[in-house]
Design an enzyme around this catalytic site. Structure first.
Site, PDB file in Angstrom:
ATOM      1  NE  ARG A 141       0.299   1.465   3.338  1.00 21.38           N
ATOM      2  CZ  ARG A 141       1.264   2.317   3.564  1.00 21.38           C
ATOM      3  NH1 ARG A 141       2.523   1.899   3.615  1.00 21.38           N
ATOM      4  NH2 ARG A 141       1.035   3.587   3.744  1.00 21.38           N
TER       5      ARG A 141
ATOM      6  CB  ALA B  95      -0.340   7.081  -3.400  1.00 22.45           C
TER       7      ALA B  95
ATOM      8  CG  ASP C 163      -3.808   7.864  -0.753  1.00 26.53           C
ATOM      9  OD1 ASP C 163      -3.764   8.262   0.423  1.00 26.53           O
ATOM     10  OD2 ASP C 163      -3.362   6.759  -1.117  1.00 26.53           O
TER      11      ASP C 163
END
Lengths: 328, 328
Positions: free
Chosen positions: B32, B34, B221
């Site tokens: 995980r 971005a 993000d």
């Protein structure tokens, strides 16, 4: 008492037969919630009276004072505990015989327990007037039946509104690190058939920003004469977020929560064990030997509080004046 | 890739040989962050190219487009993923032979990986100028080496300040429900010898109110042309709290995080599984069948953001103008 550390998975009742067991139960959060530990402390003194081998009044008072100290030191921030212990001690000190002291201590503990229920019903009644039909209330930690003898303070307001036929829904913050919101508040509201959603503490701003709640109502562990409210860590930031989003922020608490003698800086905030933050049960959630800041409480200043709901009515700013009037 | 769901208890590396495995890894948060999932997605397309049995250029492009869709749908909010997938697809579409497409796809994925490191170093260099010696920085979630190819964005700023000889300490919010702060940020900072304290998310206001931090730096993000920042749930409320306490609040993110085409209302916030909130590992922390609100992200509006640290420098308000200039 219900072992609150085992909720929501197991509903287990614990029986204490010695005051030291009560003290340990308070320390380990088997029982928690300012009004609940007030009454637990009072019954702890009752047990101490029954345990005592004293043969004179002075010896018995001395034994009770030792027990009072043991019980008080378990949770120094919640003022209700010391208030309840003091009530019991005062009732003991007016008696002239050992037998009378023992009876009086138990009678006072019973009275505190009964009064707590009546107090919560009154808080609920006043608070329920603040809620309109179909409103959604955010609450933090657990200021419910589990935090009191029954009915609850903040959740007493919800119960009272429901009893009046209003549809009220609750959004409960998880309340890390001990998760009183998801473990206790969600448990008791679900038990009573009141609709409740749990959110992670990180989603409070999101929920407010998306207009998913109408009000915030929390309990309190100590309220000063200035209106500063000591309550579960995270309360302060919820009050700031509520102010930012123009959402009314209420505190529900009995008069026994008020401490008219101290200033904010006089009160030491308990720092609790790091492993509450670095693990959950057997599940480790942080590396070994990591630094942790884990305060049990924070202080919400009076200008962030829309009103304080007590058994004598709802008081508003300026709190120094309205609190003074409350105790006149 | 490191299996981030197993941290901090176990450092386990996962090898993916099919693009579907990469997609599943992204979906399950094995990887995980971005920028990290941008590069993972690019390598996912590389695997798809190698997997393909296509005998014509059109068939191969078709296979790649299917894989692109599978990979994109794993995390629709993080714009870097779609940006990276697009870059790889564009490189594929300029080629005339199957062999060239396969080479080009892999070359582009490698370039994205290398560029990410250089980008983070540049972000770190610019951001480090904001930090004075002995400052304490709060960060949320994990915008570190684990969220990128290496070095990190928000934590890249910390590493860069340290490399310049400044003493910097970090306060990491736990970041419920997935605990990227305590599990990942604390893990990687401790690994690098950078001092870090973990706090429950409920203690952010307490820490700011007690003047225990100087700055907040988080990742992102997705950043819109208006300066609205989509980031891990909880970012928005930290920004409000920082504003209230007059603490500078910075976002560190590469240009690949910017989405110049959409408005805030265009973006759907992922709602993640309720069991992330109602349990941790095997430990249940809420009653069965309880309602849960579990948004993955929130939106921080531009007026709460002191500056956005990019590889091209630090931009400030008004963001519509400064972001436009960034891409000129």
């Amino acid at each position: 008492m219900i072992d609150q550390t085992k909720l929501p998975n197991n509903l287990i009742f614990v029986k204490c037969t010695k005051h030291v067991e009560v003290a340990n139960a308070i320390k380990k959060l088997v029982i928690r919630g300012a009004p609940a530990i007030c009454v637990a402390g009072a019954y702890g003194l009752s047990l101490a009276a029954l345990e005592s081998k004293a043969t004179t009044v002075n010896e018995l008072i001395h034994d009770l004072e030792n027990a009072q100290k043991t019980l008080f030191e378990t949770r120094p921030t919640a003022v209700n505990l010391s208030w309840g212990l003091e009530k019991v001690m005062n009732s003991a000190k007016t008696c002239c015989t050992i037998n009378d002291i023992k009876k009086s201590v138990i009678r006072t503990a019973n009275k505190l327990a009964n009064d707590d229920v009546a107090t919560n019903m009154a808080i609920g009644k006043y608070g329920s007037e603040l809620l309109d039909d179909n409103e959604i209330v955010m609450t933090h930690c657990n200021a419910g039946a589990l935090a009191t003898v029954s009915y609850g303070t903040a959740l007493g307001v919800i119960r009272s509104a429901k009893d009046l036929g209003k549809k009220v829904k609750v959004i409960a913050t998880e309340t890390r690190p001990i998760q009183q919101g998801s473990r206790l508040t969600a448990f008791e509201l679900k038990h009573d058939g009141i609709e409740v959603d749990v959110i992670p503490d990180t989603a409070a701003g999101y929920v407010m920003g998306n207009k998913l709640i109408n009000k915030v109502i929390v309990g309190a562990d100590r309220i000063l004469s200035t209106g500063h409210v000591f309550n579960k860590i995270g309360t302060y930031q919820l009050a700031i977020l509520a102010k930012y989003h123009e959402i009314p922020f209420y505190v529900a608490a009995p008069l026994s929560t008020f401490d008219l003698n101290n200033k904010p800086d006089d009160i030491i905030i308990e720092q609790r064990n790091a492993n509450e933050v670095t693990s959950i049960g057997n599940q480790k959630t942080a590396p070994d030997d990591i630094g942790v800041i884990n305060p049990a409480f924070d202080i919400t200043p009076p200008y962030l509080i829309s009103g304080i709901i007590t058994e004598k009515g709802i008081i508003i700013q300026p709190y120094d004046a309205s609190i003074k009037k409350l105790f006149d």
